[in-house]
Design a protein around this motif. Structure first.
Motif, PDB file in Angstrom:
ATOM      1  N   UNK A 266       0.848  -1.451  -0.299  1.00 25.26           N
ATOM      2  CA  UNK A 266      -0.175   0.152  -0.277  1.00 25.26           C
ATOM      3  C   UNK A 266       0.892   1.160  -0.202  1.00 25.26           C
ATOM      4  N   UNK A 267       0.259   1.867  -0.707  1.00 26.65           N
ATOM      5  CA  UNK A 267       0.605   3.270  -0.409  1.00 26.65           C
ATOM      6  C   UNK A 267      -0.230   4.209  -0.517  1.00 26.65           C
ATOM      7  N   UNK A 268      -0.653   4.164   0.320  1.00 17.45           N
ATOM      8  CA  UNK A 268      -1.759   5.070   1.112  1.00 17.45           C
ATOM      9  C   UNK A 268      -3.289   4.647   1.407  1.00 17.45           C
ATOM     10  N   UNK A 269      -3.844   5.619   2.639  1.00 14.40           N
ATOM     11  CA  UNK A 269      -4.491   4.771   3.140  1.00 14.40           C
ATOM     12  C   UNK A 269      -5.140   5.734   3.627  1.00 14.40           C
ATOM     13  N   UNK A 270      -6.770   6.042   3.693  1.00  9.71           N
ATOM     14  CA  UNK A 270      -7.808   6.913   3.902  1.00  9.71           C
ATOM     15  C   UNK A 270      -8.844   6.927   5.576  1.00  9.71           C
ATOM     16  N   UNK A 271      -8.743   7.052   5.728  1.00 14.21           N
ATOM     17  CA  UNK A 271     -10.380   7.369   6.818  1.00 14.21           C
ATOM     18  C   UNK A 271     -11.117   7.890   7.204  1.00 14.21           C
ATOM     19  N   UNK A 272     -12.877   7.418   6.635  1.00 16.19           N
ATOM     20  CA  UNK A 272     -13.288   8.103   6.404  1.00 16.19           C
ATOM     21  C   UNK A 272     -14.921   8.926   7.162  1.00 16.19           C
ATOM     22  N   UNK A 273     -15.194   9.538   6.716  1.00 20.25           N
ATOM     23  CA  UNK A 273     -16.322  10.591   7.566  1.00 20.25           C
ATOM     24  C   UNK A 273     -17.417  10.291   8.391  1.00 20.25           C
ATOM     25  N   UNK A 274     -16.571   9.427   9.814  1.00 14.60           N
ATOM     26  CA  UNK A 274     -17.727   8.706  10.485  1.00 14.60           C
ATOM     27  C   UNK A 274     -17.523   8.775  11.925  1.00 14.60           C
ATOM     28  N   UNK A 275     -18.014   9.296  12.473  1.00 12.42           N
ATOM     29  CA  UNK A 275     -17.891   9.205  14.167  1.00 12.42           C
ATOM     30  C   UNK A 275     -17.416   8.525  14.551  1.00 12.42           C
ATOM     31  N   UNK A 276     -17.955   7.387  14.573  1.00 13.18           N
ATOM     32  CA  UNK A 276     -17.281   5.595  15.018  1.00 13.18           C
ATOM     33  C   UNK A 276     -15.175   6.075  15.279  1.00 13.18           C
ATOM     34  N   UNK A 277     -14.927   6.518  14.565  1.00 13.69           N
ATOM     35  CA  UNK A 277     -13.398   6.620  14.343  1.00 13.69           C
ATOM     36  C   UNK A 277     -13.480   7.858  15.810  1.00 13.69           C
ATOM     37  N   UNK A 278     -13.925   7.756  16.209  1.00 11.40           N
ATOM     38  CA  UNK A 278     -14.156   9.714  17.136  1.00 11.40           C
ATOM     39  C   UNK A 278     -14.047   7.975  19.146  1.00 11.40           C
ATOM     40  N   UNK A 279     -14.704   6.996  18.570  1.00 13.77           N
ATOM     41  CA  UNK A 279     -14.837   6.576  19.227  1.00 13.77           C
ATOM     42  C   UNK A 279     -13.669   5.713  20.365  1.00 13.77           C
ATOM     43  N   UNK A 280     -12.817   5.601  18.962  1.00 14.82           N
ATOM     44  CA  UNK A 280     -11.796   4.495  19.106  1.00 14.82           C
ATOM     45  C   UNK A 280     -10.207   4.859  18.740  1.00 14.82           C
ATOM     46  N   UNK A 281      -8.811   4.567  19.401  1.00 10.59           N
ATOM     47  CA  UNK A 281      -8.036   5.132  18.424  1.00 10.59           C
ATOM     48  C   UNK A 281      -7.820   4.200  16.943  1.00 10.59           C
ATOM     49  N   UNK A 282      -7.632   4.886  15.946  1.00  7.96           N
ATOM     50  CA  UNK A 282      -7.770   3.155  14.835  1.00  7.96           C
ATOM     51  C   UNK A 282      -6.249   3.688  14.301  1.00  7.96           C
ATOM     52  N   UNK A 283      -6.049   5.375  14.627  1.00  3.76           N
ATOM     53  CA  UNK A 283      -4.684   5.411  14.357  1.00  3.76           C
ATOM     54  C   UNK A 283      -3.096   4.481  14.173  1.00  3.76           C
TER      55      UNK A 283
END
Length: 391
Positions: A266-283
């Motif tokens: 992979x060269x690129x990863x993108x996280x979408x616009x979803x409030x679930x990404x605010x609930x826990x650390x995905x990065x």
């Protein structure tokens, strides 16, 4: 006042003008990866209205712009009428007749029109569109469920989709049983040059998918998908895959398997616009799994939790794109912004050289607090730029 001389432009210039006036938004529904692009969207109503207006001005403009008018087609309940029209002869700029189906580039096909009573018309529509490059099977709230399975009890046909380079697919397992154009597997086998695949929907078992090889696929977009599907995808052969977009965080063990399987390529990863990404650390989990390969990471900064713990590794990300779309769930946007910028400027991303700002940052950059955030990145040797300025 002297009369204004009539403006006579060559057809080639008119075509350029019409194309600029009617083209979709930048990056919309292309087969190549574009940061923060929407999915399951056709062109805007404004573009469609402009196209309709152009062909109503005069005969000359109609001949010039008619091919633009039918680039984007949404199949509706009058599929039989659409089939007849797409196969009819229409006068073109070259003074010849052509079938409108040859002008279609993007086709939206609801599942409600591919049951056994209407699928024949749909197959004829697909056959009459030899240059289609995007097929959309959208989410619809009224798709029949268990109580109406008889509508999809008979086999559905399929055609060769050799021109298809993008597929946006929302899956319904009760419909997929009819096969053909309702089956993801059958469509993928019929589209050997697919470059962009969006997946979402009801994959209950994922057993039907089996092993697949998609040699040309460069971009995989994951909407709301189940863990079994992700594990099945990890068994696919995707030699050209370079970009993954995650619109909704899947179960941790499943997405970690995706990073483990494809992370090296992979060269690129993108996280979408979803409030679930605010609930826990995905990065943190993503960068721990792919510390040395991914060079570009894009995410919606107000929808994503900043890393909570030291990652224990130094990721090789060189470019971060952050979108400023606001999130109403955040009570203190500036504290959230501050933590993200300090993480970007910290030791976890030693290779970071570019932070690209997408969306509307106009109010943020006016604030004196932003100067401090920007300066901490500059002191790291990192350039902060707007997407319009970025090469």
């Amino acid at each position: 006042m002297a009369p204004i001389p009539s403006c006579k432009l060559p057809p080639e210039l008119w075509l350029i003008i019409f194309r600029l006036a009617t083209r979709p938004d930048d990056g919309q529904l292309t087969s190549t990866y574009e940061p923060f692009e929407g999915c399951f969207d056709m062109v805007s109503e404004i573009v469609l209205r402009t196209r309709r207006s152009l062909v109503q001005v005069c005969r000359t403009w109609r001949a010039l712009a008619i091919s633009f008018l039918y680039e984007d087609v949404r199949v509706r309940p009058d599929a039989d009428a659409l089939k007849k029209f797409l196969e009819s002869d229409q006068f073109t700029l070259e003074g010849k007749y052509s079938t409108p189906g040859r002008w279609v580039r993007r086709l939206e096909l609801p599942y409600t029109l591919t049951d056994h009573s209407s699928s024949t018309d749909v197959i004829h529509i697909l056959q009459s569109c030899p240059s289609i490059h995007t097929l959309i099977r959208p989410y619809l709230p009224d798709v029949p469920r268990e109580s109406n399975e008889l509508r999809y009890g008979l086999p559905t046909g399929i055609v060769a989709l050799s021109s298809l380079t993008r597929l946006d697919w929302w899956h319904y397992y009760t419909v997929a049983r009819s096969g053909g154009i309702n089956s993801l597997v059958d469509v993928l086998h019929s589209a050997p040059y697919l470059e962009y695949l969006t997946l979402g929907g009801e994959f209950h078992t994922a057993q039907e998918l089996g092993a697949l090889r998609l040699p040309a696929l460069t971009t995989l977009r994951l909407r709301r998908v189940s863990a079994p599907l992700l594990l099945r995808i990890c068994g696919w052969e995707l030699p050209s895959l370079a970009h993954i977009i995650v619109d909704f965080p899947p179960e941790s063990y499943a997405i970690e398997q995706v990073w483990s399987t494809f992370g090296r390529q992979l060269s690129t990863v993108e996280f979408g616009r979803n409030v679930v990404f605010l609930m826990n650390d995905q990065i943190t989990s993503f960068l721990r799994a792919s510390p040395t390969s991914v060079k570009t990471f894009n995410y919606f900064i107000f929808f994503t939790m900043f890393p909570q713990l030291p990652m224990g590794i130094e990721a090789s990300v060189e470019r971060v794109g952050i979108h400023a779309f606001p999130c109403r769930m955040l009570s203190d946007s500036w504290t959230h912004l501050d933590r993200h910028f300090w993480w970007l400027a910290g030791p976890s991303l030693p290779a970071l050289r570019h932070v690209v700002l997408y969306g509307d940052w106009s109010e943020i950059v006016k604030d004196l607090r932003f100067r401090r955030l920007r300066s901490c990145l500059k002191s790291k040797g990192c350039k902060v730029e707007f997407a319009s300025e970025s090469s």
